[in-house]
Design a protein around this motif. Structure first.
Motif, mmCIF file in Angstrom:
data_model
loop_
_atom_site.group_PDB
_atom_site.id
_atom_site.type_symbol
_atom_site.label_atom_id
_atom_site.label_comp_id
_atom_site.label_asym_id
_atom_site.label_seq_id
_atom_site.Cartn_x
_atom_site.Cartn_y
_atom_site.Cartn_z
ATOM 1 N N ALA A 53 0.879 -1.278 -0.097
ATOM 2 C CA ALA A 53 0.019 -0.024 -0.152
ATOM 3 C C ALA A 53 0.920 1.237 0.130
ATOM 4 N N ASN A 54 2.026 1.326 0.702
ATOM 5 C CA ASN A 54 2.996 2.337 0.785
ATOM 6 C C ASN A 54 3.577 2.759 -0.496
ATOM 7 N N LYS A 55 3.917 1.486 -1.180
ATOM 8 C CA LYS A 55 4.590 1.639 -2.482
ATOM 9 C C LYS A 55 3.536 2.315 -3.455
ATOM 10 N N TRP A 56 2.075 1.807 -3.553
ATOM 11 C CA TRP A 56 0.999 2.600 -4.154
ATOM 12 C C TRP A 56 1.001 3.729 -4.139
ATOM 13 N N GLN A 105 -8.265 5.283 -7.350
ATOM 14 C CA GLN A 105 -9.604 4.512 -6.904
ATOM 15 C C GLN A 105 -9.391 3.112 -7.233
ATOM 16 N N LYS A 106 -8.776 2.622 -8.060
ATOM 17 C CA LYS A 106 -8.548 0.908 -8.313
ATOM 18 C C LYS A 106 -7.778 0.657 -7.145
ATOM 19 N N ARG A 107 -6.875 1.325 -6.542
ATOM 20 C CA ARG A 107 -5.955 0.753 -5.609
ATOM 21 C C ARG A 107 -6.583 0.821 -4.229
ATOM 22 N N PHE A 108 -7.276 2.234 -3.824
ATOM 23 C CA PHE A 108 -7.562 2.318 -2.559
ATOM 24 C C PHE A 108 -9.082 2.701 -2.478
ATOM 25 N N GLY A 109 -9.914 2.612 -3.488
ATOM 26 C CA GLY A 109 -11.235 2.606 -3.317
ATOM 27 C C GLY A 109 -11.958 1.613 -2.532
ATOM 28 N N PRO A 110 -13.533 1.893 -2.343
ATOM 29 C CA PRO A 110 -14.389 0.986 -1.515
ATOM 30 C C PRO A 110 -14.257 -0.561 -2.074
ATOM 31 N N ASN A 111 -13.882 -0.759 -3.330
ATOM 32 C CA ASN A 111 -13.761 -1.944 -3.970
ATOM 33 C C ASN A 111 -12.491 -2.135 -4.462
ATOM 34 N N GLY A 112 -11.467 -1.424 -3.968
ATOM 35 C CA GLY A 112 -10.009 -1.815 -4.538
ATOM 36 C C GLY A 112 -9.254 -2.709 -4.022
ATOM 37 N N ASP A 113 -8.035 -2.603 -4.730
ATOM 38 C CA ASP A 113 -7.449 -3.812 -4.421
ATOM 39 C C ASP A 113 -7.048 -3.843 -2.981
ATOM 40 N N PHE A 115 -8.730 -3.095 -0.305
ATOM 41 C CA PHE A 115 -9.774 -3.649 0.468
ATOM 42 C C PHE A 115 -10.095 -5.027 0.312
ATOM 43 N N ILE A 116 -9.833 -5.417 -1.024
ATOM 44 C CA ILE A 116 -10.174 -6.925 -1.447
ATOM 45 C C ILE A 116 -9.005 -7.696 -0.961
ATOM 46 N N GLN A 117 -7.755 -7.380 -0.821
ATOM 47 C CA GLN A 117 -6.689 -8.011 -0.222
ATOM 48 C C GLN A 117 -6.716 -8.197 1.339
ATOM 49 N N LYS A 118 -7.485 -6.971 2.014
ATOM 50 C CA LYS A 118 -7.493 -7.081 3.385
ATOM 51 C C LYS A 118 -8.677 -7.995 3.720
ATOM 52 N N LYS A 119 -9.773 -8.191 2.946
ATOM 53 C CA LYS A 119 -10.654 -9.021 2.889
ATOM 54 C C LYS A 119 -10.130 -10.378 2.861
ATOM 55 N N GLN A 120 -9.644 -10.705 1.829
ATOM 56 C CA GLN A 120 -9.044 -11.972 1.631
ATOM 57 C C GLN A 120 -7.932 -12.414 2.802
ATOM 58 N N LEU A 121 -7.334 -11.421 3.497
ATOM 59 C CA LEU A 121 -6.438 -11.660 4.424
ATOM 60 C C LEU A 121 -7.121 -12.072 5.895
ATOM 61 N N MET A 122 -8.409 -11.159 6.129
ATOM 62 C CA MET A 122 -8.753 -11.405 7.379
ATOM 63 C C MET A 122 -9.865 -12.532 7.319
ATOM 64 N N GLN A 123 -10.282 -12.968 6.061
ATOM 65 C CA GLN A 123 -11.376 -14.082 6.173
ATOM 66 C C GLN A 123 -10.854 -15.350 6.794
ATOM 67 N N LEU A 201 -16.252 -17.424 -8.032
ATOM 68 C CA LEU A 201 -14.623 -16.594 -8.072
ATOM 69 C C LEU A 201 -14.229 -16.294 -9.522
ATOM 70 N N GLU A 202 -14.371 -17.394 -10.410
ATOM 71 C CA GLU A 202 -13.757 -17.312 -11.738
ATOM 72 C C GLU A 202 -14.749 -16.332 -12.503
ATOM 73 N N ALA A 203 -16.060 -16.417 -12.326
ATOM 74 C CA ALA A 203 -16.943 -15.290 -13.130
ATOM 75 C C ALA A 203 -16.769 -14.080 -12.360
ATOM 76 N N ARG A 204 -16.448 -13.842 -11.187
ATOM 77 C CA ARG A 204 -16.237 -12.529 -10.682
ATOM 78 C C ARG A 204 -14.927 -11.965 -11.235
ATOM 79 N N GLU A 205 -13.679 -12.768 -11.377
ATOM 80 C CA GLU A 205 -12.478 -12.342 -11.832
ATOM 81 C C GLU A 205 -12.369 -12.101 -13.239
ATOM 82 N N LYS A 206 -13.304 -12.984 -13.926
ATOM 83 C CA LYS A 206 -13.458 -12.864 -15.365
ATOM 84 C C LYS A 206 -14.434 -11.188 -15.771
ATOM 85 N N ALA A 207 -15.336 -10.916 -14.732
ATOM 86 C CA ALA A 207 -15.990 -9.770 -14.871
ATOM 87 C C ALA A 207 -15.015 -8.575 -14.886
ATOM 88 N N LEU A 208 -14.204 -8.648 -13.540
ATOM 89 C CA LEU A 208 -13.039 -7.795 -13.370
ATOM 90 C C LEU A 208 -12.228 -7.570 -14.581
#
Length: 335
Positions: A53-56, A105-113, A115-123, A201-208
């Motif tokens: 995140a600091n690098k971004w 926005q792509k990195r730090f937005g509500p649905n950015g990288d 947020f997604i990686q934090k969620k993947q880390l916490m789950q 997950l594949e469908a979501r990744e494909k849409a992204l």
């Protein structure tokens, strides 16, 4: 909201107390933040995520600083630029700034990288904590287990804190999982494993990926249109410049031709008068014509002499200036 939680907890306690009046109600609590701080895998992954995140953030700050510098440079150069160039550079700066904001926005937005990686880390950690709490509640016969980080607890005795037990349970599970993973890896060397397919997950990744491709395509298209428009402007300016040069060359050639024609008008007049007078065969007129021709020739020679004199005077003046400069240099060198 807090009052509702307290009311529900009180109601649950009263119901549990009435049902288990003989043995009493067992209540415990955990501190999720304390548990996360004592899981090395979570801390290591969090440090890596913070580093990313600091690098971004540094990358975005550098790009925004470059945009601000371009704005300052344009403000300083506005007096030297045309309105078209100013508008074009302002449009380029706005386009680059929009690209940077979209990237932010792509990195730090509500649905950015992030947020997604934090969620993947916490789950996975949350699932482990939940599983450990469920297992402990079933084994130790706890009626209520609260989360201190999510519940307002005015007082909590340390003896009811189950966080250390949850940490030990997660650690044992992680060690057992690592041992099982090693055994699975050894077993997988002899056979080919069929990976589990997560279609959602594949469908979501494909849409992204499709959205990313569309955004990149739109950006590239806009950039190409801008480059084409700029190339057309450059070509038009070059054609206009070439036309101006041709017109100047044509005007210069016309002036040279006009100057050549004006150098010998008197000679032509002499020839014309001479041809007319020879027809009359009168001696006095012939002599008068010759006298006029001589005057014309003398006038022409006089002009040529004056031109040569001016040229010679200019040469002498130039030579004198050079001699004076040389003398000045010699005097400076002698000093």
């Amino acid at each position: 909201m807090k009052n509702s939680v307290l009311f529900l907890l009180t109601l649950v306690c009263m119901i549990s107390f009435s049902v288990n009046a003989q043995r009493g109600v067992r209540i415990g609590y955990i501190d999720t933040e304390f548990i996360l701080e004592n899981i090395p895998e979570y801390q290591e992954a969090t440090a890596q995520l913070n580093e990313k995140a600091n690098k971004w953030k540094n990358e975005i700050d550098a790009k925004l600083s470059a945009i601000e510098q371009k704005r300052k440079d344009l403000s300083n150069e506005k007096a030297l630029l045309t309105k078209e160039l100013i508008d074009e550079r302002e449009e380029d700066i706005a386009f680059e700034e929009k690209e940077i904001l979209d990237y932010q926005q792509k990195r730090f937005g509500p649905n950015g990288d992030l947020f997604i990686q934090k969620k993947q880390l916490m789950q996975p950690i949350q699932d482990q904590i939940f599983a450990a709490v469920q297992d402990m509640a079933a084994t130790k016969q706890y009626d209520i287990i609260l989360d201190k980080s999510e519940t307002v607890m005015l007082y909590s005795a340390k003896q009811y804190d189950l966080s250390d037990i949850v940490i030990r349970s997660i650690t044992r599970t992680a060690k057992r999982t690592q041992a099982e993973s090693k055994a699975e890896r050894r077993a997988a060397e002899a056979e080919e494993l069929v990976p589990e397919v997560n279609y959602e997950l594949e469908a979501r990744e494909k849409a992204l990926e499709e959205k990313k491709a569309e955004r990149e395509s739109a950006i590239e298209k806009a950039r190409q249109e801008k480059l084409d428009a700029r190339a057309a402007k450059v070509k038009e300016a070059e054609e206009r410049r070439q036309k101006i040069l041709e017109e100047r060359e044509k005007a210069r050639q016309e002036k040279l031709d006009a100057r050549k024609t004006t150098d010998e008008p008197e000679v032509k007049a002499e020839e014309t008068s001479k041809s007319v007078e020879t027809k009359t065969e009168e001696e006095p007129k012939v002599e008068e014509t010759k006298t006029q021709a001589q005057l014309i020739e003398e006038n022409r020679q006089k002009k040529l002499a004056e031109r040569e004199a001016r040229k010679k005077e200019l040469e002498e003046r130039k030579k004198k200036i050079l001699e004076e400069r040389q003398k000045a240099k010699d005097s400076i060198n002698n000093k």
